[in-house]
Design a protein around this motif. Structure first.
Motif, PDB file in Angstrom:
ATOM      1  N   VAL A   1      11.225   0.792   0.102  1.00 45.92           N
ATOM      2  CA  VAL A   1      11.323   1.646   1.284  1.00 45.92           C
ATOM      3  C   VAL A   1      11.356   0.759   2.523  1.00 45.92           C
ATOM      4  CG1 VAL A   1      10.141   3.351   2.705  1.00 45.92           C
ATOM      5  CG2 VAL A   1      10.226   3.649   0.239  1.00 45.92           C
ATOM      6  N   GLN A   2      12.354   0.984   3.374  1.00 46.45           N
ATOM      7  CA  GLN A   2      12.470   0.205   4.613  1.00 46.45           C
ATOM      8  C   GLN A   2      11.986   1.038   5.792  1.00 46.45           C
ATOM      9  OE1 GLN A   2      16.283  -0.746   6.811  1.00 46.45           O
ATOM     10  NE2 GLN A   2      15.879  -2.765   5.937  1.00 46.45           N
ATOM     11  N   PHE A   3      11.037   0.477   6.544  1.00 52.74           N
ATOM     12  CA  PHE A   3      10.470   1.153   7.711  1.00 52.74           C
ATOM     13  C   PHE A   3      10.948   0.485   8.999  1.00 52.74           C
ATOM     14  CE2 PHE A   3       7.090   2.543   4.685  1.00 52.74           C
ATOM     15  CZ  PHE A   3       7.181   3.907   4.920  1.00 52.74           C
ATOM     16  N   GLY A   4      11.048   1.305  10.022  1.00 49.94           N
ATOM     17  CA  GLY A   4      11.189   0.816  11.385  1.00 49.94           C
ATOM     18  C   GLY A   4       9.853   1.014  12.079  1.00 49.94           C
ATOM     19  N   ALA A   5       9.251  -0.070  12.569  1.00 46.35           N
ATOM     20  CA  ALA A   5       7.911   0.023  13.150  1.00 46.35           C
ATOM     21  C   ALA A   5       7.754  -1.022  14.247  1.00 46.35           C
ATOM     22  CB  ALA A   5       6.844  -0.177  12.073  1.00 46.35           C
ATOM     23  N   ASN A   6       6.817  -0.781  15.153  1.00 43.54           N
ATOM     24  CA  ASN A   6       6.486  -1.743  16.206  1.00 43.54           C
ATOM     25  C   ASN A   6       4.984  -1.858  16.398  1.00 43.54           C
ATOM     26  OD1 ASN A   6       5.842   0.637  17.503  1.00 43.54           O
ATOM     27  ND2 ASN A   6       7.602   0.592  18.895  1.00 43.54           N
ATOM     28  N   SER A   7       4.229  -1.381  15.416  1.00 42.51           N
ATOM     29  CA  SER A   7       2.768  -1.392  15.494  1.00 42.51           C
ATOM     30  C   SER A   7       2.198  -1.770  14.138  1.00 42.51           C
ATOM     31  CB  SER A   7       2.244  -0.013  15.912  1.00 42.51           C
ATOM     32  OG  SER A   7       0.883   0.149  15.560  1.00 42.51           O
ATOM     33  N   PRO A   8       1.285  -2.763  14.073  1.00 46.35           N
ATOM     34  CA  PRO A   8       0.668  -3.111  12.789  1.00 46.35           C
ATOM     35  C   PRO A   8      -0.037  -1.926  12.138  1.00 46.35           C
ATOM     36  CG  PRO A   8       0.244  -4.832  14.410  1.00 46.35           C
ATOM     37  CD  PRO A   8       0.879  -3.684  15.151  1.00 46.35           C
ATOM     38  N   LEU A   9      -0.707  -1.097  12.960  1.00 45.69           N
ATOM     39  CA  LEU A   9      -1.428   0.046  12.406  1.00 45.69           C
ATOM     40  C   LEU A   9      -0.466   1.071  11.807  1.00 45.69           C
ATOM     41  CD1 LEU A   9      -4.056   1.582  11.942  1.00 45.69           C
ATOM     42  CD2 LEU A   9      -3.851   2.516  14.259  1.00 45.69           C
ATOM     43  N   GLU A  10       0.598   1.394  12.547  1.00 50.55           N
ATOM     44  CA  GLU A  10       1.548   2.391  12.061  1.00 50.55           C
ATOM     45  C   GLU A  10       2.261   1.889  10.806  1.00 50.55           C
ATOM     46  OE1 GLU A  10       1.520   5.253  13.155  1.00 50.55           O
ATOM     47  OE2 GLU A  10       1.100   5.327  15.293  1.00 50.55           O
ATOM     48  N   PHE A  11       2.666   0.631  10.802  1.00 48.32           N
ATOM     49  CA  PHE A  11       3.384   0.071   9.659  1.00 48.32           C
ATOM     50  C   PHE A  11       2.495   0.049   8.418  1.00 48.32           C
ATOM     51  CE2 PHE A  11       5.051  -3.868   7.427  1.00 48.32           C
ATOM     52  CZ  PHE A  11       6.154  -3.225   6.874  1.00 48.32           C
ATOM     53  N   SER A  12       1.250  -0.345   8.572  1.00 51.96           N
ATOM     54  CA  SER A  12       0.350  -0.396   7.420  1.00 51.96           C
ATOM     55  C   SER A  12       0.009   1.007   6.923  1.00 51.96           C
ATOM     56  CB  SER A  12      -0.929  -1.165   7.772  1.00 51.96           C
ATOM     57  OG  SER A  12      -1.644  -0.530   8.825  1.00 51.96           O
ATOM     58  N   ARG A  13      -0.102   1.970   7.832  1.00 49.90           N
ATOM     59  CA  ARG A  13      -0.378   3.353   7.415  1.00 49.90           C
ATOM     60  C   ARG A  13       0.765   3.931   6.590  1.00 49.90           C
ATOM     61  NH1 ARG A  13      -2.799   6.309  12.881  1.00 49.90           N
ATOM     62  NH2 ARG A  13      -5.011   5.797  12.546  1.00 49.90           N
ATOM     63  N   SER A  14       1.987   3.794   7.081  1.00 48.30           N
ATOM     64  CA  SER A  14       3.130   4.339   6.349  1.00 48.30           C
ATOM     65  C   SER A  14       3.321   3.622   5.019  1.00 48.30           C
ATOM     66  CB  SER A  14       4.400   4.256   7.196  1.00 48.30           C
ATOM     67  OG  SER A  14       4.657   2.930   7.620  1.00 48.30           O
ATOM     68  N   SER A  15       3.057   2.314   4.992  1.00 48.59           N
ATOM     69  CA  SER A  15       3.166   1.568   3.739  1.00 48.59           C
ATOM     70  C   SER A  15       2.139   2.052   2.729  1.00 48.59           C
ATOM     71  CB  SER A  15       2.980   0.074   4.002  1.00 48.59           C
ATOM     72  OG  SER A  15       3.966  -0.404   4.901  1.00 48.59           O
ATOM     73  N   SER A  16       0.945   2.371   3.202  1.00 53.85           N
ATOM     74  CA  SER A  16      -0.102   2.896   2.331  1.00 53.85           C
ATOM     75  C   SER A  16       0.289   4.246   1.748  1.00 53.85           C
ATOM     76  CB  SER A  16      -1.410   3.020   3.111  1.00 53.85           C
ATOM     77  OG  SER A  16      -2.421   3.634   2.339  1.00 53.85           O
ATOM     78  N   LEU A  17       0.960   5.070   2.554  1.00 55.35           N
ATOM     79  CA  LEU A  17       1.360   6.401   2.092  1.00 55.35           C
ATOM     80  C   LEU A  17       2.391   6.338   0.968  1.00 55.35           C
ATOM     81  CD1 LEU A  17       1.624   8.321   5.495  1.00 55.35           C
ATOM     82  CD2 LEU A  17      -0.025   8.759   3.653  1.00 55.35           C
ATOM     83  N   VAL A  18       3.307   5.360   1.027  1.00 57.91           N
ATOM     84  CA  VAL A  18       4.375   5.306   0.021  1.00 57.91           C
ATOM     85  C   VAL A  18       4.042   4.391  -1.153  1.00 57.91           C
ATOM     86  CG1 VAL A  18       6.119   5.797   1.773  1.00 57.91           C
ATOM     87  CG2 VAL A  18       5.648   3.413   1.151  1.00 57.91           C
ATOM     88  N   ALA A  19       2.987   3.577  -1.036  1.00 57.38           N
ATOM     89  CA  ALA A  19       2.690   2.581  -2.068  1.00 57.38           C
ATOM     90  C   ALA A  19       2.581   3.162  -3.481  1.00 57.38           C
ATOM     91  CB  ALA A  19       1.416   1.820  -1.703  1.00 57.38           C
ATOM     92  N   PRO A  20       1.995   4.343  -3.677  1.00 57.84           N
ATOM     93  CA  PRO A  20       1.906   4.859  -5.058  1.00 57.84           C
ATOM     94  C   PRO A  20       3.249   5.199  -5.684  1.00 57.84           C
ATOM     95  CG  PRO A  20       0.310   5.948  -3.614  1.00 57.84           C
ATOM     96  CD  PRO A  20       1.251   5.199  -2.733  1.00 57.84           C
ATOM     97  N   PHE A  21       4.302   5.279  -4.889  1.00 56.75           N
ATOM     98  CA  PHE A  21       5.568   5.805  -5.394  1.00 56.75           C
ATOM     99  C   PHE A  21       6.708   4.788  -5.410  1.00 56.75           C
ATOM    100  CE2 PHE A  21       3.266   9.019  -2.879  1.00 56.75           C
ATOM    101  CZ  PHE A  21       2.855   9.851  -3.917  1.00 56.75           C
ATOM    102  N   VAL A  22       6.512   3.609  -4.822  1.00 59.07           N
ATOM    103  CA  VAL A  22       7.613   2.662  -4.682  1.00 59.07           C
ATOM    104  C   VAL A  22       7.206   1.286  -5.192  1.00 59.07           C
ATOM    105  CG1 VAL A  22       8.501   3.920  -2.680  1.00 59.07           C
ATOM    106  CG2 VAL A  22       7.004   1.953  -2.325  1.00 59.07           C
ATOM    107  N   SER A  23       8.161   0.366  -5.173  1.00 59.34           N
ATOM    108  CA  SER A  23       7.910  -0.990  -5.652  1.00 59.34           C
ATOM    109  C   SER A  23       7.641  -1.977  -4.523  1.00 59.34           C
ATOM    110  CB  SER A  23       9.112  -1.494  -6.455  1.00 59.34           C
ATOM    111  OG  SER A  23       9.500  -0.562  -7.417  1.00 59.34           O
ATOM    112  N   GLY A  24       8.042  -1.641  -3.304  1.00 60.00           N
ATOM    113  CA  GLY A  24       7.855  -2.573  -2.208  1.00 60.00           C
ATOM    114  C   GLY A  24       8.156  -1.944  -0.862  1.00 60.00           C
ATOM    115  N   ILE A  25       7.764  -2.678   0.186  1.00 54.16           N
ATOM    116  CA  ILE A  25       7.921  -2.241   1.576  1.00 54.16           C
ATOM    117  C   ILE A  25       8.761  -3.271   2.309  1.00 54.16           C
ATOM    118  CG2 ILE A  25       6.697  -1.449   3.635  1.00 54.16           C
ATOM    119  CD1 ILE A  25       5.826  -0.017   1.054  1.00 54.16           C
TER     120      ILE A  25
END
Length: 376
Positions: A48-72
């Motif tokens: 999953v590819q994210f567009g982000a400009n905040s460490p908190l936002e990027f880590s939160r969205s990565s945490s949400l998808v982690a159970p379902f994907v192979s990488g961020i």
């Protein structure tokens, strides 16, 4: 590219932006020895590819998808003006410190939740994540280059981390154009060569840009065999070339360019993979070797959509791209190398369909002489 901030805050965004396919049996591209070790259902490897400009936002969205994907993956390459205005995409090439903070914060969060790239499933953390026994989730970035490559070197050095230490990213995708270089301008192969030679032994490097077909890449690598005419045994005509035309006397005509005088594309042995965007929209079977989209691919897409509740407009958008003239060397129209599967008027009519059943009926009618759209 999924926007992290909106993904974190909106259930609607999460539902529409991330729809994953699952299999009731292991996919056919896995060997028998591999499938016997993988529980079902199995999901294909997905980044999953994210567009982000905040460490908190990027880590939160990565945490949400982690159970379902192979990488961020973090997009540091999108050149669109709206993205750069929000300090997203290619604008992040001006802020290497922020990118470093985002990838390290994300890595620490995933590690703390049991999704670190080095983590394996244990008996108290079962591996029903669709990916077998490994629970590790990779973190990668996609970049563009600077006009001054010394800036790109400084950027990569910062984000990758000091030599001799564990790298902060698991692979790097390079789009060898600057933020302001139009897509009609060929990629900078010399810059790609330099960066791949410098970093390819430390981190896997993928290339993005001008990946339209596997046989029209402006370089060669270990990802593909060298053309026969450039083998180590000497210059030989490629067996895939048609026989030369004959003259009136029955002798072969003089070719316009002999193989030994044909320009040789640069060889980049350390490339680890390819990334494509626009070309995959029009030809989802690109990486299987198909030079352009086929009706079989369209039928397979529709069969998958019937099992996943994608928004109608998204379905129509993908079909419009797949049925159109495409991008790159095989693009065109009646005067180009690749004819559209549907003419412009029919593609406009497709966009007027009010529901998915109407889409299928419309395409069935157009393919009536072929028995309609195949069902899988």
């Amino acid at each position: 590219m999924i926007l992290s901030k909106e993904f974190n805050r909106s259930a609607i965004a999460r539902d529409s932006d991330l729809t994953l396919s699952t299999f009731t049996s292991p996919p056919s591209f896995l060997s028998a020895s591999t499938t016997s070790q993988i529980p079902c259902p199995v999901s294909p490897p997905t980044i999953v590819q994210f567009g982000a400009n905040s460490p908190l936002e990027f880590s939160r969205s990565s945490s949400l998808v982690a159970p379902f994907v192979s990488g961020i993956d973090l997009n540091c390459g999108c050149p669109q003006s709206w993205a750069c205005a929000e300090t997203l995409g290619a604008k992040l090439m001006d802020n290497r410190g922020l990118v470093l903070d985002m990838v390290t914060t994300c890595r620490e969060r995933l590690r703390s939740e049991g999704w670190g790239v080095e983590c394996d499933a244990s008996k108290d953390a079962p591996a029903e994540d669709g990916m077998g026994s490994s629970r590790g989730r990779s973190i990668s970035v996609k970049i563009r280059i600077h006009k001054d490559l010394r800036q790109t070197v400084d950027w990569i050095d910062t984000v990758l981390g000091p030599p001799g230490t564990p790298r902060n990213i698991d692979w790097l995708t390079i789009h060898p154009r600057t933020r302001h270089t139009p897509s009609s301008t060929p990629i900078n192969v010399e810059a790609l060569q330099f960066l791949t030679e410098k970093y390819g032994r430390r981190v896997p490097i993928l290339v993005s840009g001008d990946v339209f077909t596997l046989d029209t890449l402006p370089y060669t690598s270990t990802l593909q065999p060298l053309p026969t005419m450039w083998t180590s045994e000497g210059i030989k005509p490629s067996p895939s070339l048609p026989p030369p035309p004959s003259t009136a006397r029955g002798h072969p005509a003089e070719p316009e360019m002999r193989p030994e005088t044909a320009p040789r594309p640069p060889h980049i042995p350390l490339l680890s993979g390819l990334m494509s965007a626009r070309a995959l929209l029009s030809n989802p079977s690109l990486f299987s070797g198909s030079p352009s989209c086929t009706w079989h691919a369209v039928s397979l897409f529709l069969s998958n959509v019937s099992r996943a509740n994608l928004p109608l407009k998204l379905v129509q958008h993908h079909l419009g791209e797949m049925l159109g003239t495409g991008f790159g060397p095989n693009a065109g129209g009646p005067s180009g190398p690749k004819h559209a599967l549907l003419g412009k008027k029919d593609r406009v009519r497709l966009l007027g369909c009010k529901n998915f059943c109407a889409v299928v009926d419309f395409l069935d009618d157009l393919r009536e002489d072929q028995g309609g759209i195949d069902r899988f």
